[in-house]
Scaffold this motif. Structure first.
Motif, PDB file in Angstrom:
ATOM      1  N   TYR A 155      96.634 128.745  35.134  1.00  0.00           N
ATOM      2  CA  TYR A 155      95.198 128.524  35.373  1.00  0.00           C
ATOM      3  C   TYR A 155      94.446 129.850  35.374  1.00  0.00           C
ATOM      4  CZ  TYR A 155      96.258 123.697  36.296  1.00  0.00           C
ATOM      5  OH  TYR A 155      96.667 122.401  36.146  1.00  0.00           O
ATOM      6  N   ARG A 156      95.085 130.868  35.937  1.00  0.00           N
ATOM      7  CA  ARG A 156      94.456 132.193  35.950  1.00  0.00           C
ATOM      8  C   ARG A 156      94.241 132.701  34.527  1.00  0.00           C
ATOM      9  NH1 ARG A 156      94.777 135.241  40.756  1.00  0.00           N
ATOM     10  NH2 ARG A 156      95.428 133.896  42.456  1.00  0.00           N
ATOM     11  N   SER A 185      96.468 128.739  48.506  1.00  0.00           N
ATOM     12  CA  SER A 185      96.713 130.126  48.131  1.00  0.00           C
ATOM     13  C   SER A 185      97.035 130.955  49.367  1.00  0.00           C
ATOM     14  CB  SER A 185      95.487 130.696  47.427  1.00  0.00           C
ATOM     15  OG  SER A 185      94.385 130.606  48.270  1.00  0.00           O
ATOM     16  N   SER A 206      90.805 135.045  40.374  1.00  0.00           N
ATOM     17  CA  SER A 206      91.243 133.988  41.303  1.00  0.00           C
ATOM     18  C   SER A 206      90.186 132.888  41.363  1.00  0.00           C
ATOM     19  CB  SER A 206      91.414 134.535  42.726  1.00  0.00           C
ATOM     20  OG  SER A 206      92.392 135.527  42.772  1.00  0.00           O
ATOM     21  N   ARG A 245      88.366 118.733  45.252  1.00  0.00           N
ATOM     22  CA  ARG A 245      88.056 118.347  43.867  1.00  0.00           C
ATOM     23  C   ARG A 245      88.583 116.936  43.603  1.00  0.00           C
ATOM     24  NH1 ARG A 245      92.392 122.590  41.645  1.00  0.00           N
ATOM     25  NH2 ARG A 245      94.219 121.262  41.808  1.00  0.00           N
ATOM     26  N   GLY A 300     102.708 125.428  42.706  1.00  0.00           N
ATOM     27  CA  GLY A 300     101.336 125.119  42.299  1.00  0.00           C
ATOM     28  C   GLY A 300     100.609 124.352  43.379  1.00  0.00           C
ATOM     29  N   ARG A 301      99.809 123.378  42.962  1.00  0.00           N
ATOM     30  CA  ARG A 301      99.037 122.559  43.899  1.00  0.00           C
ATOM     31  C   ARG A 301      99.379 121.076  43.762  1.00  0.00           C
ATOM     32  NH1 ARG A 301      98.020 127.153  44.126  1.00  0.00           N
ATOM     33  NH2 ARG A 301      96.196 128.253  44.912  1.00  0.00           N
ATOM     34  N   ASP A 302      99.749 120.689  42.529  1.00  0.00           N
ATOM     35  CA  ASP A 302      99.938 119.262  42.215  1.00  0.00           C
ATOM     36  C   ASP A 302     101.298 119.020  41.587  1.00  0.00           C
ATOM     37  OD1 ASP A 302      99.514 120.701  39.876  1.00  0.00           O
ATOM     38  OD2 ASP A 302      98.456 119.056  38.883  1.00  0.00           O
ATOM     39  N   ALA A 348      99.501 130.957  37.608  1.00  0.00           N
ATOM     40  CA  ALA A 348      99.300 132.010  36.611  1.00  0.00           C
ATOM     41  C   ALA A 348      98.722 131.424  35.321  1.00  0.00           C
ATOM     42  CB  ALA A 348     100.619 132.716  36.329  1.00  0.00           C
ATOM     43  N   ARG A 361      93.387 120.751  32.928  1.00  0.00           N
ATOM     44  CA  ARG A 361      94.590 120.200  33.570  1.00  0.00           C
ATOM     45  C   ARG A 361      95.465 119.495  32.525  1.00  0.00           C
ATOM     46  NH1 ARG A 361      94.114 121.593  38.707  1.00  0.00           N
ATOM     47  NH2 ARG A 361      96.274 120.979  38.942  1.00  0.00           N
ATOM     48  N   ARG A 395      95.339 138.985  38.301  1.00  0.00           N
ATOM     49  CA  ARG A 395      95.498 139.035  39.766  1.00  0.00           C
ATOM     50  C   ARG A 395      94.288 139.567  40.522  1.00  0.00           C
ATOM     51  NH1 ARG A 395      99.141 135.337  40.676  1.00  0.00           N
ATOM     52  NH2 ARG A 395     100.567 135.405  38.941  1.00  0.00           N
ATOM     53  N   ALA A 426      89.957 130.965  38.112  1.00  0.00           N
ATOM     54  CA  ALA A 426      91.100 130.045  37.981  1.00  0.00           C
ATOM     55  C   ALA A 426      90.814 128.774  38.767  1.00  0.00           C
ATOM     56  CB  ALA A 426      92.372 130.712  38.495  1.00  0.00           C
ATOM     57  N   SER A 427      90.275 128.952  39.970  1.00  0.00           N
ATOM     58  CA  SER A 427      89.957 127.792  40.796  1.00  0.00           C
ATOM     59  C   SER A 427      88.889 126.939  40.095  1.00  0.00           C
ATOM     60  CB  SER A 427      89.477 128.283  42.168  1.00  0.00           C
ATOM     61  OG  SER A 427      89.150 127.208  42.998  1.00  0.00           O
ATOM     62  N   SER A 481      90.377 125.111  37.086  1.00  0.00           N
ATOM     63  CA  SER A 481      91.400 124.133  37.481  1.00  0.00           C
ATOM     64  C   SER A 481      90.779 122.805  37.901  1.00  0.00           C
ATOM     65  CB  SER A 481      92.294 124.692  38.589  1.00  0.00           C
ATOM     66  OG  SER A 481      91.614 124.703  39.821  1.00  0.00           O
TER      67      SER A 481
HETATM   68  O1   DC Z   1      98.402 129.816  42.981  1.00  0.00           O
HETATM   69  P1   DC Z   1      97.216 130.629  42.465  1.00  0.00           P
HETATM   70  O2   DC Z   1      96.370 131.198  43.553  1.00  0.00           O
HETATM   71  O3   DC Z   1      97.647 131.656  41.484  1.00  0.00           O
HETATM   72  O4   DC Z   1      96.318 129.548  41.683  1.00  0.00           O
HETATM   73  C1   DC Z   1      95.102 129.883  41.087  1.00  0.00           C
HETATM   74  C2   DC Z   1      94.173 128.663  41.066  1.00  0.00           C
HETATM   75  O5   DC Z   1      94.693 127.672  40.188  1.00  0.00           O
HETATM   76  C3   DC Z   1      93.983 127.983  42.422  1.00  0.00           C
HETATM   77  O6   DC Z   1      92.665 128.157  42.898  1.00  0.00           O
HETATM   78  C4   DC Z   1      94.224 126.526  42.188  1.00  0.00           C
HETATM   79  C5   DC Z   1      94.616 126.377  40.766  1.00  0.00           C
HETATM   80  N1   DC Z   1      95.902 125.684  40.580  1.00  0.00           N
HETATM   81  C6   DC Z   1      95.878 124.324  40.408  1.00  0.00           C
HETATM   82  O7   DC Z   1      94.816 123.720  40.456  1.00  0.00           O
HETATM   83  N2   DC Z   1      97.023 123.652  40.163  1.00  0.00           N
HETATM   84  C7   DC Z   1      98.193 124.301  40.117  1.00  0.00           C
HETATM   85  N3   DC Z   1      99.310 123.622  39.867  1.00  0.00           N
HETATM   86  C8   DC Z   1      98.245 125.702  40.317  1.00  0.00           C
HETATM   87  C9   DC Z   1      97.070 126.376  40.566  1.00  0.00           C
END
Ligand code: DC
Length: 220
Positions: A36-37, A10, A93, A184, A126-128, A34, A106, A88, A96-97, A100
């Motif tokens: 996950y949020r 982030s 935040s 995680r 995103g992350r993944d 967004a 997921r 937001r 969402a974490s 997630s």
């Molecule tokens: O990008 P962001 O800060 O809006 O994401 C919010 C949370 O969602 C972040 O802590 C990790 C998770 N996330 C995730 O695990 N996989 C994603 N593809 C996108 C976000």
């Protein structure tokens, strides 16, 4: 269809850069954070602890998320209500974490994300995305910056929005979320093997934008 995956922690500037790059390419921008949020928001608003898998999983059938694009900006709808601004806050935040990290969440979002990429040219952040969601994405970028720089950007963004915040608290939140997202068990935050890693510490927005444009031009 062409897919470009941009992953990273982030505050690395992913969403602003991704939005501008998608507009430049004429692709759809998909901000998966967004989603996950939105799940986090629904849990919090329904009095459910976002860390409790059973309780969060039980809510999923009641959640309908869709994305719409107005003047190039992505809007997120939760059961037909536009929640783009409400997701937001710092509280959401963290929620969402938390959500997630849950496998049911997921799995719930995976198909929505993949189907967007089947039907459109997408730039998805995103992350993944490069590791799990779109392993065959034509271009994968892993965008990062130091925690201090990411906290400073986030702090300035919150101040500009009129929120009263303390830099140290924002830095602590950034570190805590990094720790949660990286360590995680499921789809942890890490660069795909074939991702180009870009560290934007010390870069202006324009410098980062040009660097990414160059990477994309070389590979498309
Ligand atoms: O990008 P962001 O800060 O809006 O994401 C919010 C949370 O969602 C972040 O802590 C990790 C998770 N996330 C995730 O695990 N996989 C994603 N593809 C996108 C976000």
């Amino acid at each position: 269809m062409t897919a470009i995956a941009i992953d990273g922690p982030s505050g690395a500037g992913k969403s602003t850069l991704a939005r501008r790059l998608a507009a430049w390419l004429g692709y759809i921008y998909v901000d998966t954070g967004a989603m996950y949020r939105t799940v986090g928001l629904y849990a919090v608003e329904n009095g459910v602890n976002p860390k409790q898998e059973d309780a969060v999983t039980a809510l999923l059938p009641n959640i309908k998320i869709h994305l719409a694009y107005q003047d190039g900006a992505q809007h997120v709808f939760l059961n037909d209500e536009d929640v783009s601004n409400r997701i937001r806050t710092e509280q959401i935040s963290m929620a969402a974490s938390d959500v997630s990290a849950l496998s049911s969440v997921r799995a719930f979002l995976l198909e929505t994300q993949r189907s967007l990429a089947r039907e459109n040219n997408v730039l998805m952040d995103g992350r993944d995305i490069g590791t799990v969601i779109l392993p065959n994405a034509q271009i994968k970028i892993f965008l990062t910056a130091s925690p201090e720089e990411r906290a400073r950007r986030r702090y300035e963004e919150l101040l500009a929005r009129g929120e009263t915040v303390c830099y140290e608290t924002v830095l602590e939140d950034v570190r805590q979320r990094d720790d949660q997202d990286t360590n995680r068990a499921l789809s942890p935050l890490k660069p795909a093997e074939d991702a180009v890693v870009v560290d934007t510490t010390g870069f202006s927005f324009e410098q980062a934008f040009e660097r990414l444009q160059q990477i994309i031009k070389e590979r498309l």
